[in-house]
Motif scaffolding. Structure first.
Motif, PDB file in Angstrom:
ATOM      1  N   LEU A 442       0.803  -1.227   0.000  1.00  0.00           N
ATOM      2  CA  LEU A 442       0.000   0.000   0.000  1.00  0.00           C
ATOM      3  C   LEU A 442       0.842   1.286   0.000  1.00  0.00           C
ATOM      4  N   PRO A 443       1.894   1.365   0.815  1.00  0.00           N
ATOM      5  CA  PRO A 443       2.719   2.580   0.726  1.00  0.00           C
ATOM      6  C   PRO A 443       3.544   2.581  -0.558  1.00  0.00           C
ATOM      7  N   ASN A 444       3.929   3.750  -1.001  1.00  0.00           N
ATOM      8  CA  ASN A 444       4.816   3.794  -2.159  1.00  0.00           C
ATOM      9  C   ASN A 444       6.044   2.944  -1.858  1.00  0.00           C
ATOM     10  N   ARG A 445       6.494   2.240  -2.889  1.00  0.00           N
ATOM     11  CA  ARG A 445       7.622   1.319  -2.725  1.00  0.00           C
ATOM     12  C   ARG A 445       8.822   1.929  -2.009  1.00  0.00           C
ATOM     13  N   THR A 446       9.126   3.174  -2.278  1.00  0.00           N
ATOM     14  CA  THR A 446      10.373   3.739  -1.740  1.00  0.00           C
ATOM     15  C   THR A 446      10.238   4.244  -0.305  1.00  0.00           C
ATOM     16  N   THR A 447       9.013   4.350   0.204  1.00  0.00           N
ATOM     17  CA  THR A 447       8.884   4.881   1.571  1.00  0.00           C
ATOM     18  C   THR A 447       8.953   3.764   2.610  1.00  0.00           C
ATOM     19  N   ASP A 448       9.360   4.151   3.808  1.00  0.00           N
ATOM     20  CA  ASP A 448       9.359   3.215   4.931  1.00  0.00           C
ATOM     21  C   ASP A 448       7.937   3.165   5.476  1.00  0.00           C
ATOM     22  N   TYR A 449       7.604   2.105   6.171  1.00  0.00           N
ATOM     23  CA  TYR A 449       6.305   2.093   6.833  1.00  0.00           C
ATOM     24  C   TYR A 449       6.424   1.376   8.159  1.00  0.00           C
ATOM     25  N   ILE A 450       5.387   1.545   8.984  1.00  0.00           N
ATOM     26  CA  ILE A 450       5.446   0.991  10.337  1.00  0.00           C
ATOM     27  C   ILE A 450       4.573  -0.246  10.450  1.00  0.00           C
ATOM     28  N   PHE A 451       5.166  -1.284  10.992  1.00  0.00           N
ATOM     29  CA  PHE A 451       4.443  -2.539  11.174  1.00  0.00           C
ATOM     30  C   PHE A 451       3.491  -2.413  12.355  1.00  0.00           C
ATOM     31  N   ASP A 452       2.230  -2.731  12.103  1.00  0.00           N
ATOM     32  CA  ASP A 452       1.225  -2.610  13.156  1.00  0.00           C
ATOM     33  C   ASP A 452       0.174  -3.683  12.907  1.00  0.00           C
ATOM     34  N   GLU A 453       0.333  -4.833  13.584  1.00  0.00           N
ATOM     35  CA  GLU A 453      -0.508  -5.967  13.194  1.00  0.00           C
ATOM     36  C   GLU A 453      -1.996  -5.730  13.423  1.00  0.00           C
ATOM     37  N   GLU A 454      -2.323  -4.932  14.455  1.00  0.00           N
ATOM     38  CA  GLU A 454      -3.760  -4.696  14.681  1.00  0.00           C
ATOM     39  C   GLU A 454      -4.352  -3.869  13.557  1.00  0.00           C
ATOM     40  N   LYS A 455      -3.602  -2.852  13.164  1.00  0.00           N
ATOM     41  CA  LYS A 455      -4.074  -1.999  12.078  1.00  0.00           C
ATOM     42  C   LYS A 455      -4.168  -2.808  10.775  1.00  0.00           C
ATOM     43  N   PHE A 456      -3.172  -3.639  10.526  1.00  0.00           N
ATOM     44  CA  PHE A 456      -3.142  -4.410   9.275  1.00  0.00           C
ATOM     45  C   PHE A 456      -4.300  -5.393   9.178  1.00  0.00           C
ATOM     46  N   CYS A 457      -4.830  -5.804  10.342  1.00  0.00           N
ATOM     47  CA  CYS A 457      -5.865  -6.843  10.343  1.00  0.00           C
ATOM     48  C   CYS A 457      -7.245  -6.283  10.619  1.00  0.00           C
ATOM     49  N   ASP A 458      -7.381  -4.971  10.653  1.00  0.00           N
ATOM     50  CA  ASP A 458      -8.660  -4.353  10.979  1.00  0.00           C
ATOM     51  C   ASP A 458      -9.687  -4.630   9.881  1.00  0.00           C
ATOM     52  N   LEU A 459     -10.769  -5.272  10.286  1.00  0.00           N
ATOM     53  CA  LEU A 459     -11.793  -5.661   9.318  1.00  0.00           C
ATOM     54  C   LEU A 459     -12.465  -4.447   8.680  1.00  0.00           C
ATOM     55  N   ASN A 460     -12.412  -3.303   9.362  1.00  0.00           N
ATOM     56  CA  ASN A 460     -13.066  -2.111   8.812  1.00  0.00           C
ATOM     57  C   ASN A 460     -12.075  -1.081   8.288  1.00  0.00           C
ATOM     58  N   GLY A 461     -10.836  -1.466   8.193  1.00  0.00           N
ATOM     59  CA  GLY A 461      -9.837  -0.484   7.757  1.00  0.00           C
ATOM     60  C   GLY A 461      -9.420  -0.698   6.318  1.00  0.00           C
ATOM     61  N   LYS A 462      -8.398   0.040   5.916  1.00  0.00           N
ATOM     62  CA  LYS A 462      -7.856  -0.129   4.567  1.00  0.00           C
ATOM     63  C   LYS A 462      -6.877  -1.295   4.636  1.00  0.00           C
ATOM     64  N   THR A 463      -7.442  -2.498   4.603  1.00  0.00           N
ATOM     65  CA  THR A 463      -6.622  -3.691   4.849  1.00  0.00           C
ATOM     66  C   THR A 463      -6.954  -4.816   3.878  1.00  0.00           C
ATOM     67  N   GLY A 464      -6.048  -5.752   3.792  1.00  0.00           N
ATOM     68  CA  GLY A 464      -6.293  -6.956   3.013  1.00  0.00           C
ATOM     69  C   GLY A 464      -7.501  -7.712   3.541  1.00  0.00           C
ATOM     70  N   VAL A 465      -7.671  -7.676   4.849  1.00  0.00           N
ATOM     71  CA  VAL A 465      -8.786  -8.409   5.477  1.00  0.00           C
ATOM     72  C   VAL A 465     -10.127  -7.827   5.004  1.00  0.00           C
ATOM     73  N   TYR A 466     -10.209  -6.507   5.013  1.00  0.00           N
ATOM     74  CA  TYR A 466     -11.433  -5.841   4.535  1.00  0.00           C
ATOM     75  C   TYR A 466     -11.695  -6.197   3.064  1.00  0.00           C
ATOM     76  N   LEU A 467     -10.656  -6.168   2.264  1.00  0.00           N
ATOM     77  CA  LEU A 467     -10.828  -6.444   0.833  1.00  0.00           C
ATOM     78  C   LEU A 467     -11.308  -7.878   0.609  1.00  0.00           C
ATOM     79  N   LEU A 468     -10.704  -8.819   1.338  1.00  0.00           N
ATOM     80  CA  LEU A 468     -11.115 -10.213   1.171  1.00  0.00           C
ATOM     81  C   LEU A 468     -12.555 -10.406   1.617  1.00  0.00           C
ATOM     82  N   TYR A 469     -12.861  -9.827   2.767  1.00  0.00           N
ATOM     83  CA  TYR A 469     -14.215  -9.970   3.297  1.00  0.00           C
ATOM     84  C   TYR A 469     -15.234  -9.444   2.272  1.00  0.00           C
ATOM     85  N   SER A 470     -14.961  -8.263   1.726  1.00  0.00           N
ATOM     86  CA  SER A 470     -15.898  -7.652   0.774  1.00  0.00           C
ATOM     87  C   SER A 470     -15.986  -8.468  -0.511  1.00  0.00           C
TER      88      SER A 470
END
Ligand code: ARG
Length: 583
Positions: A442-470
């Motif tokens: 999701l972030p531009n390839r060249t930027t750093d990003y912060i690992f946050d497992e709760e955020k990454f797995c949020d069913l209502n967020g901008k996440t893979g989980v939300y996309l799969l569910y939908s």
């Protein structure tokens, strides 16, 4: 047939040329003012300058011709000469049906290049850790993207299997098991068929050997000697090395398989070794190298460099070849074996200087001709919440397996409780990988990003989980429609703003793929997937599709739902994300 927007750009370009204005590029953008039109063309102001005419006059000429076509229901001029375009429902639904027949009709981009892509870059006998995640994710996705755009792509994992780490591992084994036949001088018997040590034990040795070498000069010297002997393929060392590579590769493959990452070639640095003498000779013949303090060096600076460019070290004073030389020899091999148009390297951006040196040397010496593109695709780091490269709680380096497992524990919470046993295991794996990959791309390839497992797995967020569910929800709607015998398509009607917004979003698919390819970054695809899914979800909430009484509308909606499902499926596939059956 090109996709809709590109076809429209051509069409409008022809109209403009027909009005007597020269124009090379006519690009249509989704409107910044949806109340005024669906798409906009901003090129009139430029023409006005060039032809010394009022933009409104030029716009009026163009609009008059455009309105001859039934493609547009409204074309207007606004402000200093923006042309606002509203497409007719007929042209939009016709196109949607065309896409409904085959989702590939909405891509139709032919890049037609032969590309070698070098990513993954794991090292034998070293555990895959979080630092390896991005190269695998980004490289795999770029490979899949280029293939969708009709490139011939050859992926190479480029194993680190030939440098000092190998010498260190073998030395540590020799210290521990001096009686192994591999270490017996002038041994004439058979070597064991199986590696005498398990991979997990092997992986524990490298950190130990590496820290010993830092403290103990003698140990380091011994490792250097073994490395050189290995590179000269001395029998016992070489036999043991082959066994190590084999078991290590098997375990690397297992983890990559979890991440849906695969390679055409499992070549390593060692495979290029046989070309090293030819490469060095080639450089010498052209007078490009010189000796300095026993080492062989090549100057790769340019007169117009604005920061100093250090010379490239080819052969170290102890005779060992450098990482740079290995990469030059690999280029030699790749040009010889495949003669590609482009070679892409998906590697941590901190290796930029290394590749700059290698590329310069390759072009300068003609190992790679100037019409072949060597492309360093550097990426940023995944950091912890402290902003430093991600570590385990106790400050160690987290293995990739442990990372996947950690995310899995988070995703498993969202699973339906009636999914049990093996299926629960399998599905939570797919979801965890989707969460990790999506957050990584999701972030531009060249930027750093912060690992946050709760955020990454949020069913209502901008996440893979939300996309799969939908996405699964669309699939289940389509399944219900099938069970009830409802026809899916044709798409004949646009009934309201909700379905119209979906159609307009879908027109952007080829543009997004094209941008991603040009930028060699997946962020636009990831963002677009989210927007398309959101647009669909608004539509889904606002309309009662299965109970809609107007059959034409219902068929259109179901057809459109199927196009969205297939688009999501395609884009997720490009990102390397699988869709589970349920969740
Ligand atoms: N094995 C290397 C590392 O761990 C990455 C290899 C990148 N590819 C290459 N052709 N040098 O840093």
């Amino acid at each position: 047939m090109p996709s809709f927007i590109y076809e429209q750009e051509e069409k409008i370009k022809k109209i403009i040329v027909g009005c007597g204005y020269e124009i090379t590029n006519c690009s249509l953008l989704p409107s910044a003012r949806p109340d005024l039109g669906q798409y906009q063309f901003n090129g009139v102001m430029q023409l006005a300058k060039k032809y010394q005419k009022k933009p409104q006059i030029i716009a009026a000429e163009i609009i008059e011709k455009m309105l001859d076509s039934s493609d547009y229901s409204e074309v207007t001029v606004a402000g200093p000469g923006f042309i606002n375009i509203t497409f007719s429902d007929k042209v939009l639904t016709d196109y949607m049906n065309h896409v409904h027949q085959d989702i590939n009709n909405n891509i139709a981009i032919n890049k037609n290049k032969k590309i070698i892509i070098d990513y993954g870059g794991p090292n034998v006998a070293k555990t895959l850790h979080v630092g390896h995640l991005r190269s695998a994710n980004i490289g795999e996705a770029l490979k899949r993207l280029a293939r969708e755009l009709k490139c011939e792509v050859i992926s190479d994992v480029h194993l680190g299997d030939w440098g000092r780490p190998m010498g260190l591992i073998i030395l540590e084994l020799k210290k521990r098991y001096p009686n192994w036949v591999y270490f017996v001088e002038n041994y004439q018997g058979e070597y064991p068929k199986e590696c005498p040590i398990k991979n997990e034990d092997l992986e524990k040795l490298y950190p130990i050997a590496s820290s010993k070498a830092k403290e103990d000069e003698e140990y380091l010297e011994e490792a250097r000697e073994i490395t050189t002997k290995l590179q000269q393929k001395e029998k016992g060392y070489y036999e043991l090395w082959q066994q190590i590579v084999k078991i290590s590769t098997n375990s690397i493959k297992e983890i990559y398989a979890k991440l849906n990452v695969s390679f055409d070639l499992w070549n390593g640095e060692s495979d290029a070794d046989k070309y090293v003498p030819a490469v060095i000779q080639h450089l010498k013949d052209q007078g490009l190298v010189y000796e300095s303090q026993g080492a062989l060096i090549m100057d790769v600076s340019n007169p117009d460099d604005n920061s100093p460019m250090p010379p490239l070290l080819l052969v170290k004073s102890n005779g060992a070849i450098s990482y740079e030389t290995t990469d030059l020899a690999t280029l030699w091999e790749r040009m010889h074996d495949f003669n590609p148009d482009e070679i892409w390297y998906v590697v941590d951006k901190r290796q930029a200087l290394h590749f700059e040196q290698v590329f310069r040397a390759a072009y300068k010496s003609g190992i790679v001709p100037s019409n072949v593109l060597l492309n360093f695709i550097g990426f940023g780091t995944m950091n912890g919440k402290d902003g430093k490269p991600f570590k385990t709680r106790d400050g160690g380096i987290m293995t990739l397996s442990a990372l996947i497992e950690m995310v899995k524990q988070e995703t498993i919470k969202h699973l339906n409780t009636n999914i049990v046993d093996d299926e629960r295991e399998e599905i939570s794996n797919i979801i965890a990988v989707s969460a990790l990959k999506y957050a990584d791309l999701l972030p531009n390839r060249t930027t750093d990003y912060i690992f946050d497992e709760e955020k990454f797995c949020d069913l209502n967020g901008k996440t893979g989980v939300y996309l799969l569910y939908s996405t699964i929800r669309i699939k289940s709607l389509l399944n219900k429609a099938k069970e009830q015998g409802l026809p899916i398509g044709p798409i004949r009607i646009i009934a309201n703003e909700y379905d119209r917004n979906i159609v307009l979003k879908l027109l952007q698919t080829p543009v997004i793929l094209n941008n991603a390819y040009n930028e060699l970054s997946l962020n636009e695809i990831a963002e677009y997937l989210y927007q398309l899914t959101n647009t669909y979800n608004s539509f889904y909430t606002a309309n009662r599709i299965l109970t809609e009484e107007n059959k034409e509308i219902q068929q259109s909606w179901l057809g459109l739902s199927e196009v969205v499902f297939k688009t999501n499926e395609l884009l997720l596939k490009i990102l390397g994300i699988n869709i589970p059956k349920k969740m």
